[in-house]
Every structure is written in structure tokens, then in C-alpha cells.
Design an enzyme around this catalytic site. Structure first.
Site, PDB file in Angstrom:
ATOM      1  N   GLY A   1       0.853  -1.195   0.000  1.00 20.69           N
ATOM      2  CA  GLY A   1       0.000   0.000   0.000  1.00 20.69           C
ATOM      3  C   GLY A   1       0.874   1.224   0.000  1.00 20.69           C
TER       4      GLY A   1
ATOM      5  N   CYS B   1       6.561   0.013   7.650  1.00 15.85           N
ATOM      6  CA  CYS B   1       6.123   1.179   6.885  1.00 15.85           C
ATOM      7  C   CYS B   1       7.269   1.658   6.003  1.00 15.85           C
ATOM      8  CB  CYS B   1       5.689   2.288   7.849  1.00 15.85           C
ATOM      9  SG  CYS B   1       5.088   3.768   7.019  1.00 15.85           S
ATOM     10  N   LEU B   2       6.954   1.978   4.775  1.00 18.74           N
ATOM     11  CA  LEU B   2       8.003   2.430   3.845  1.00 18.74           C
ATOM     12  C   LEU B   2       8.578   3.786   4.277  1.00 18.74           C
ATOM     13  CD1 LEU B   2       6.296   1.433   0.481  1.00 18.74           C
ATOM     14  CD2 LEU B   2       8.061   0.185   1.739  1.00 18.74           C
TER      15      LEU B   2
ATOM     16  N   HIS C   1      -4.095   0.957   7.350  1.00 17.54           N
ATOM     17  CA  HIS C   1      -2.732   1.502   7.466  1.00 17.54           C
ATOM     18  C   HIS C   1      -2.582   2.737   6.565  1.00 17.54           C
ATOM     19  CE1 HIS C   1       1.807   0.981   7.837  1.00 17.54           C
ATOM     20  NE2 HIS C   1       1.690   1.846   6.856  1.00 17.54           N
ATOM     21  N   GLU C   2      -3.138   2.650   5.338  1.00 21.21           N
ATOM     22  CA  GLU C   2      -2.982   3.780   4.393  1.00 21.21           C
ATOM     23  C   GLU C   2      -3.870   4.958   4.769  1.00 21.21           C
ATOM     24  OE1 GLU C   2      -0.212   1.444   2.969  1.00 21.21           O
ATOM     25  OE2 GLU C   2      -0.458   3.595   2.720  1.00 21.21           O
TER      26      GLU C   2
ATOM     27  N   GLN D   1       3.111  10.068   1.765  1.00 21.78           N
ATOM     28  CA  GLN D   1       4.441   9.442   1.786  1.00 21.78           C
ATOM     29  C   GLN D   1       5.310   9.960   0.634  1.00 21.78           C
ATOM     30  OE1 GLN D   1       2.557   5.311   2.309  1.00 21.78           O
ATOM     31  NE2 GLN D   1       4.503   5.116   3.376  1.00 21.78           N
TER      32      GLN D   1
ATOM     33  N   HIS E   1      -2.293   7.053   7.273  1.00 18.42           N
ATOM     34  CA  HIS E   1      -1.320   8.004   6.718  1.00 18.42           C
ATOM     35  C   HIS E   1      -2.001   9.315   6.327  1.00 18.42           C
ATOM     36  CE1 HIS E   1       2.571   6.060   6.577  1.00 18.42           C
ATOM     37  NE2 HIS E   1       2.097   4.999   5.955  1.00 18.42           N
TER      38      HIS E   1
END
Ligand code: K2U
Ligand code: NI
Length: 185
Positions: A60, A110-111, A153-154, A65, A157
């Protein structure tokens, strides 16, 4: 193409902002960004491309991000049954959520977080999501399990929330409330 250089990391204040709704119809630039986000996820899960462009695997991605504080997310994953989930969403909104929680046994990553943060991240087991697709068409999703975790999760963000905010500070591996038996995730 999006690479890891485009992904901002923990400490960048944009990750802690509440992202703006996208005015619909979206601009061509916003649609291209959303398509690029999906392409990044596909590339990151392709062994050769991930190696060639040094991509961390992702299932995702949220526009903040990329330092774009807009309510846009992409999802690209296969669940444990091999069912494929692929979404490009503008203004996603969770309109209902189960009391029952689930969590990934291995915790989350997480990226935008270049460190391991161990612990269980409680997520709603089932969610209903309203959003708009790149053509501006309304989308209604009913998700459970892994795809539900990824979308939560997204969307976090988009609200300036990172996964470790949800880990129990006193006991990171405390089984979250309202978790059904045999959480097989
Ligand atoms: O938002 C991101 O940083 C992408 C995350 C999303 C995510 C993390 C944990 C659980 C659900 C979604 C990356 O996908 S983290 C890397 C990853 C790759 C494969 C499976 C799980 C996590
Ligand atoms: Ni993340």
C-alpha cells in the site's frame, strides 16, 4: 517512476499532517500520481525491478508518503487465499467498522519508517469504505483481514497516524481487545 528517493521518512512533518480532500474531478496530474503509486507497488513486488531500482516491497502507499498531502491511496496485494486486491482511491473514508479487531502476528512495517518497531497493531477486522476511483466514480468496498489492514494503514497516513502510534506502549505484544480466537493472519 516512483522510487524510494520519492518516499519521505519519519520526522518529516508532512507525515503528521491531516491530508486535504482531493477536489473532484481530479486533475490529470492527480490521476497520474495515483497511477504512479499503483505502478510503484507493482514494481516493488517484482523481484527483478525491485532489485534493479532498490525498491522496498510495499502492498500500500499513501500520497503523503510522497510529500503530497492529499487524500489518495493505492493498494496492491494478494491475500493468503491468493485473491488479488488492487485499488486506486481518492478520498477514501471508513464508513463502518467491526468491533472485532485483528492484528498481524509479525506486527507492521512502513516504507516511511526505516526501523523495526515491534508490537501488535490493532486493526478493525472488517471495514466498509467509500471512495472515488480515478474516473471519479463512487466506490464502496467491504473488506476483511489483510486488505482491511492495508487500507486502514494507508488511511491512517492520510490522518497523520503511523502504525506504531497504535502499539500498546506498556505491553507491545498484549493481545488487543476484541480479538477473536485463532487470529490466523
Ligand atoms: O504505507 C506503507 O508504508 C506501506 C506498508 C503498508 C502496510 C504495512 C503493514 C501492513 C499492511 C500494510 C508496506 O506495505 S510495509 C511492507 C510490507 C510488505 C508486504 C507485506 C506487509 C508489509
Ligand atoms: Ni506506511
Amino acid at each position: 517512476m516512483i522510487t524510494m528517493d520519492n518516499i519521505i521518512r519519519e520526522g518529516n512533518p508532512i507525515l503528521r499532517q491531516v491530508a486535504e480532500k482531493v477536489a473532484l474531478p481530479a486533475t490529470e496530474e492527480e490521476k497520474n500520481t495515483l497511477r504512479d503509486m499503483l505502478e510503484f507497488l507493482k514494481n516493488s513486488q517484482d523481484e527483478a525491478l525491485a532489485k534493479k531500482y532498490h525498491l522496498r516491497a510495499g502492498i500500500g502507499l499513501a500520497a503523503p508518503q510522497l510529500a503530497i498531502s492529499k487524500r489518495m491511496i493505492a493498494i496492491y496485494l494478494d491475500d493468503s487465499d491468493g485473491k488479488h486486491y488492487e485499488y486506486m482511491l481518492f478520498n477514501p473514508e471508513i464508513v463502518s467498522e467491526s468491533v472485532e479487531n485483528i492484528y498481524l502476528e509479525g506486527g507492521e512495517g512502513c516504507l516511511s519508517v526505516d526501523r523495526e518497531v515491534p508490537g501488535f497493531v490493532p486493526r478493525h477486522a472488517r471495514i466498509k469504505v467509500k471512495a472515488f476511483d480515478p474516473d471519479g466514480k463512487p466506490v464502496k468496498l467491504r473488506l476483511k483481514g489483510y486488505p482491511a489492514i492495508a487500507v486502514q494503514h494507508e488511511i491512517d497516513h492520510l490522518n497523520g497516524i503511523l502504525f506504531f502510534d497504535r502499539i500498546n506502549k506498556d505491553d507491545p505484544f498484549k493481545i488487543p481487545d476484541h480479538v477473536a480466537e485463532h487470529n490466523e493472519l
